[in-house]
Enzyme design. Structure first.
Site, PDB file in Angstrom:
ATOM      1  N   ASP A 224       0.886  -1.157   0.000  1.00 54.34           N
ATOM      2  CA  ASP A 224       0.000   0.000   0.000  1.00 54.34           C
ATOM      3  C   ASP A 224       0.930   1.214   0.000  1.00 54.34           C
ATOM      4  OD1 ASP A 224      -2.048   1.789   0.051  1.00 54.34           O
ATOM      5  OD2 ASP A 224      -3.130   0.859   1.716  1.00 54.34           O
TER       6      ASP A 224
HETATM    7  C1  BGC Z   1      -4.864   3.465  -0.014  1.00 55.57           C
HETATM    8  C2  BGC Z   1      -4.957   2.483  -1.176  1.00 55.57           C
HETATM    9  C3  BGC Z   1      -4.799   3.219  -2.473  1.00 55.57           C
HETATM   10  C4  BGC Z   1      -3.444   3.939  -2.456  1.00 55.57           C
HETATM   11  C5  BGC Z   1      -3.168   4.728  -3.711  1.00 55.57           C
HETATM   12  C6  BGC Z   1      -3.582   4.289  -0.090  1.00 55.57           C
HETATM   13  O1  BGC Z   1      -3.583   5.269   0.882  1.00 55.57           O
HETATM   14  O2  BGC Z   1      -4.904   2.771   1.198  1.00 55.57           O
HETATM   15  O3  BGC Z   1      -6.187   1.821  -1.144  1.00 55.57           O
HETATM   16  O4  BGC Z   1      -4.902   2.350  -3.542  1.00 55.57           O
HETATM   17  O5  BGC Z   1      -3.435   4.851  -1.361  1.00 55.57           O
HETATM   18  O6  BGC Z   1      -3.979   5.848  -3.791  1.00 55.57           O
END
Ligand code: BGC
Length: 742
Positions: A224
């Site tokens: 993530d």
């Molecule tokens: C979120 C993800 C997301 C990523 C990119 C993160 O903060 O938890 O779900 O895909 O950001 O935006």
């Protein structure tokens, strides 16, 4: 791409460079070897592709969020959604769309529940699998997220979810396992949090032992965004790609670790290979697809109309075009239809209920409240009451404003804004036909539930939500959604209540496997609306349940057939739910668990047979002594119904495991465990002089003795039973005989 050749030609520096992103959204290219970059973008219910060189994202279709989608209980609908998402990605040159989210809804407070499907792992896994299949059938990749146990936003980047193994497997991982095995997502995204003390981003048990070795996943795992703690540990654990870019810092750390002997280069090769395999899938230009924004907008509305859940209807719905109707509430004109955070879409356009109803009939409109502050606006309230007093039916569009729930924080309570509750109260005083239309990402308390005539739950319904609402309200579409989660009467009824959000960075999942309806059922707590519940404008009759076997082995498939008839006067779809109950078990099990569902369309008077196939997993629990799924021999009930609290038909079957788990005996084993083994019983009864007695009275004394002895460990018999057949040596012999027999 000849990946073997490329890897053999790459320097350590080049290989390490592949293990983190180029920027926020791309993998790194290597020009020397003609290795391209590919682009990933959020996800999950629409494409959030950042504009190049500008702030903001491109225009895309905002489909209903996962909380709503799951209520469809419709695999093919999710595939259709996936295909549309895939087409938008191809049109925008995006290789992987980040989603779906398959985390389990442990607490209704989690700010990101709108992005997740369900409290039930089977439903969540099935919905995620269909979403993935749809997207990937277009040649676009998905990233199943957030693996795993990201069940709260509060301290999501530091909290450790403390979960026992069985709960982890049966509830939190099962949702991912189903999607991984059924749909083979090209990538997975690890979660921010720790599980039992180890960050997911460097958790070998999670990313390699379970995901790859047990489940057979052979795609790529990315982090993530910003979830990496110890990159070297992560590489060895199976985290292939760090996102976003680390500015080269972690690449250098990985290179140093290899040079100093701390990290075997083979792990760098493995991760680099998986990045290359993903790039290889996407580097050829795809055949252009036409992205018809109007068509996708319509699809978003159609999908939402299949998801909306009619929670209450005393006959006031469907509305008729010749009635005098008032639409009341800011959300009628300016609906809340998506959640906040990384999934926020720059929607192509938005259709509100006020827009959509214009094509059907005239209604009056009053704004009623404002969403940017929770304060009653006296003038708006008075207008709303006046409008409600002059019409046959008052439809109130209410719910949670953006400030109440979002990615990044959790709610503190389940209440709606006070100003909206006051509006509902006041309108109910002047009109007895009040319909509530809800906009919310997760359950709310409903102090008005008994006062109003109808409640329609739409969750966050996507950019064409108004069209879907009008179609369902006026009966153009017969509602067929069922709740994918329990709505509790009050927050404190929720099973996680005593242990959420934890202390500091530790949250103990002490409720174990009793998540959602598994808890409410077992505790006999009446929810506000149960899991699987939803009404229709027609009625259905269930009959003729048949099972293919009365007894079966764990490797046989049980086929269950049920007839469902539409007994009303309009066509409609019914979600038929199948639960399994283990009636005799030595381990603690839920009252019942969802193991099948089918949605079927029926014309008035029509009957169709619905067929379910159940395999071993429908009956098994995760046994930690063998670290595998296991069925205990015994009777199981197959329960078929229209909600978790409305079981219409049942049938019993006996299921046998291939092998019983051998019980290991020691001198510490309790006598009752030895008595449970026929040979053990025979030998120990003999040694202890136990057995059938002549009179009733003598037998009662004997039974009492057996019960009392049952609680004693074998070794204690030496002191308690003065008998030359009972010595440590004879008992050891008994233990050996029993273990040899197993
Ligand atoms: C979120 C993800 C997301 C990523 C990119 C993160 O903060 O938890 O779900 O895909 O950001 O935006």
């Amino acid at each position: 791409m000849n990946i073997d050749k490329l890897i053999s030609e790459m320097t350590l520096e080049e290989k390490a460079s592949l293990l983190s992103g180029l920027d926020f959204w791309h993998t790194k290219p290597i020009d020397r070897l003609s290795i391209d970059k590919i682009m990933v973008s959020d996800g999950p219910h629409g494409l959030r592709k950042e504009k190049e060189g500008e702030r903001g994202s491109i225009e895309a279709t905002c489909f209903p969020t996962a909380s709503s989608l799951a209520c469809s209980f419709d695999r093919s609908l999710l595939e259709e959604l996936g295909k549309a998402l895939g087409s938008e990605c191809i049109a925008e040159n995006v290789s992987v769309i980040l989603g779906p989210g398959a985390n389990i809804k442990r607490t209704p407070l989690c700010g990101r529940n709108f992005e997740y499907f369900s409290e039930d792992p089977y439903l969540s896994g099935e919905m995620a699998a269909s979403h993935i299949k749809g997207v990937q059938s277009m040649g676009v990749g998905t990233s199943l997220k957030h693996f795993a146990c990201n069940n709260q936003e509060y301290r999501r980047m530091s909290v450790s979810a403390q979960i026992d193994e069985r709960t982890l497997r049966e509830i939190y991982l099962a949702s991912f396992e189903i999607a991984v095995k059924k749909a083979k997502p090209q990538t997975l995204m690890c979660s921010y949090n720790k599980i039992n003390g180890e960050y997911s981003s460097q958790n070998k048990k999670l990313l390699t032992d379970i995901l790859r070795d047990e489940w057979g996943f052979n795609g790529l795992v990315m982090s993530d965004w910003g979830a990496v703690d110890d990159r070297v540990k992560g590489v060895a654990a199976g985290l292939d790609l760090e996102m976003p870019a680390s500015g080269g810092k972690n690449d250098n750390i990985v290179i140093e670790a290899v040079k100093s002997g701390k990290l075997d280069e083979k792990y760098v090769d493995i991760c680099a290979r998986r990045v290359l395999e993903l790039v290889d899938k996407h580097c050829d230009a795809k055949a252009p697809v036409s992205w018809d924004k109007e068509k996708d907008h319509e699809l978003a509305g159609k999908i939402e109309s299949e998801c909306m859940v009619l929670l209450k209807n005393d006959g006031v719905l469907p509305l008729k075009t010749d009635e005098s109707i008032a639409f009341i509430g800011e959300f009628a004109e300016n609906p809340r239809y998506q959640g906040g955070g990384s999934s926020h879409i720059n929607s192509y356009k938005v259709t509100s209920a006020v827009d959509a109803v214009k094509d059907i009939c005239e209604v009056s409109f009053a704004r009623g409240y404002v969403t940017d502050k929770d304060e009653t606006d006296k003038a708006l309230l008075a207008q709303a009451v006046e409008a409600a007093s002059k019409c046959d039916k008052a439809v109130l569009f209410v719910g949670l404003p953006e400030s109440f729930e979002s990615e990044g924080f959790d709610r503190k309570h389940l209440r709606m804004p006070d100003c909206q509750l006051e509006l509902i109260d006041e309108v109910c005083k002047v009109n007895k036909n009040v319909v509530i239309v809800l906009h919310n990402g997760a359950p709310i308390e409903m102090p008005f539930a008994d006062k109003v005539s109808a409640i329609l739950e739409g969750y966050l319904g996507g950019e064409a939500v108004g069209k879907a609402q009008v179609d369902v309200l006026f009966g153009k579409v017969n509602p067929s959604g069922k709740l994918a989660e329990t709505f509790p009467r009050k927050l404190s009824d929720n099973p996680s209540y005593l242990n959420y959000p934890g202390e500091g960075d530790i949250v103990k999942y002490n409720e174990g496997i009793f998540v959602g309806y598994r808890y409410y059922d077992k505790k006999e707590i009446e929810p506000l609306f149960p899991f699987g519940f939803g009404l229709s404008y027609t009625t259905f009759e269930y009959s003729d349940i048949e099972v293919s076997h009365d007894e079966l082995d764990e490797d046989q498939i049980l086929t269950v057939r049920v007839s469902v008839k539409n007994t009303g006067s309009v066509a409609g779809k019914e979600v038929v739910e199948l639960y399994v109950r283990d009636t005799e078990s030595s381990v603690i099990r839920p009252d019942k668990e969802l193991k099948g569902f089918e949605k079927t369309y029926l014309l008035p008077g029509e009957t169709k047979q619905v067929v379910f196939k159940l395999d071993k997993r429908a009956f098994a629990y995760f046994d930690t002594s063998i670290m595998d799924w296991h069925i205990e021999y015994g009777k199981f009930e197959i329960l078929v119904g229209s909600s978790s609290r409305d079981i219409k038909l049942s049938k019993s079957v006996y299921v046998a495991p291939k092998e019983e788990i051998p019980h290991r005996y020691t001198l510490n084993s309790l006598c009752c465990d030895v008595f449970a083994n026929p040979l053990g019983k025979k030998l120990l009864y003999k040694a202890l002089g136990l057995g059938k007695k002549g009179s009733k009275e003598e037998q009662a004394v004997e039974d009492f003795k057996i019960l009392a002895l049952g609680e004693m460990p074998l070794h204690s018999l030496v002191s308690f039973i003065p008998n030359d057949k009972i010595s440590r040596a004879t008992l050891s012999e008994l233990v050996d005989i029993l273990n040899a027999e197993a």
